[in-house]
Design an enzyme around this catalytic site. Structure first.
Site, PDB file in Angstrom:
ATOM      1  NE  ARG A 184      -0.225   0.272  -3.371  1.00 53.83           N
ATOM      2  CZ  ARG A 184       0.577  -0.931  -3.534  1.00 53.83           C
ATOM      3  NH1 ARG A 184      -0.112  -2.031  -3.968  1.00 53.83           N
ATOM      4  NH2 ARG A 184       1.927  -0.937  -3.130  1.00 53.83           N
ATOM      5  CG  HIS A 194       6.626  -3.408   0.966  1.00 52.01           C
ATOM      6  ND1 HIS A 194       6.051  -2.267   0.619  1.00 52.01           N
ATOM      7  CD2 HIS A 194       5.672  -4.460   1.270  1.00 52.01           C
ATOM      8  CE1 HIS A 194       4.525  -2.663   0.745  1.00 52.01           C
ATOM      9  NE2 HIS A 194       4.568  -3.945   1.134  1.00 52.01           N
ATOM     10  CB  CYS A 225       0.273  -9.839  -1.157  1.00 48.32           C
ATOM     11  SG  CYS A 225       0.258 -10.132  -2.812  1.00 48.32           S
TER      12      CYS A 225
END
Length: 300
Positions: A13, A205, A238
């Site tokens: 993901r 994370h 990101c």
């Protein structure tokens, strides 16, 4: 007996969603089938978002439904809104994730709403999740810095984490979104969170933009954090944070934890096989220091 550290594999993901090469559904399935052989128990399959906005995540619910079920492996899907949650529910998903940020600017850029508005969206998801016995994990981006606002107040991070847990999330993962943090700054954030929350419900994370991910994880371990997200072959980054390179590589996290005496449940040979396969499929170099050293040793 060695202490266990929980690893959440986010490669399918958070990894693939920011790779330039979109994979076919069959390639994504093969990737997850490889990961299922590694001993990893928690795998984030994809994200139930519009394919228009994140084409790499198209048909994540279909992908989820196609996977063989293993009682020892928990698959999850990211669900940014009720529509996405309903897609996950329809395919029998028993764990979903919701995401917000500790930065107002980032939240607006990322999910087109304020932090408060993101919680209003979560309320509907939480109600349906509770009624269907579905676990909800929370993500909080920008635990240290925001690409738009700069440094984030650690108390704000703690406040958002507490709101997610109070709302019903069983665990919250704090994202070091742009990889600018150093251990001293990570320590301050964890101190703020741990003053109010139990370390057992907090996860780290970390991104490796400046090569600090492993150092920041080491600091987190010293503060009793025992849950970490990682991405095999350092996939991803990101899409809303310019220059934020990949997540910490699962291979590097494995090396740190195993050499420090922690148990991970990982089968090294299977992990390296999966790592090599996905790197070849994507036609990219693997940024993992451990993976590169491992293959040099194997070829010597």
């Amino acid at each position: 007996m060695s202490e266990f550290v929980k690893i959440v594999e986010v490669g399918p993901r958070d990894g693939l969603q920011n790779e330039k090469t979109p994979l076919t559904l069959e390639q994504r399935k093969d990737f997850i089938l490889d990961l299922m052989q590694t001993g990893l128990k928690l795998i984030e399959v994809g994200s139930c978002v519009s394919a228009k906005w994140v084409p790499q995540m198209a048909d994540s619910d279909v992908l989820f439904a196609s996977l063989p079920q293993d009682p020892n492996i928990q698959f999850s899907l990211l669900t940014p809104n009720l529509k996405g949650f309903e897609s996950a529910l329809a395919v029998g998903c028993k764990e979903v994730a919701v995401f917000t940020a500790a930065s107002e600017s980032f939240t607006r850029k990322n999910i087109n709403c304020s932090i408060d508005e993101s919680f209003e969206k979560f309320a509907d998801i939480m109600a349906v999740a509770k009624a269907n016995d579905i676990k909800v994990r929370g993500y909080v981006s920008c635990m240290v810095d925001c690409p738009y606002e700069g440094a984030i107040d650690p108390q704000q991070v703690a406040k958002v984490c507490k709101r997610l847990l109070d709302m019903g999330c069983y665990e919250v993962s704090l994202g070091e979104t742009i990889g600018t943090a150093t251990p001293n700054r990570v320590k301050i954030v964890w101190d703020a969170c741990l003053a109010e929350l139990d370390s057992q419900v907090l996860a780290g994370h970390f991104h490796n933009t400046y090569g600090m991910a492993i150092a920041n994880i080491y600091q987190s371990l010293n503060q009793n954090i025992r849950i970490f997200d990682s991405s095999i072959a350092g996939l991803g980054g990101c899409p809303y944070a310019k220059g934020a390179s990949g997540n910490v590589a699962t291979e590097d996290l494995y090396y740190l934890l195993s050499k420090m005496g922690f148990e991970t449940g990982i089968n090294l040979d299977a992990l390296m096989h999966a790592s090599q396969n996905i790197s070849q499929v994507l036609k990219r170099n693997n940024p993992s220091n451990y993976a590169n050293a491992y293959w040099q040793t194997q070829c010597a």
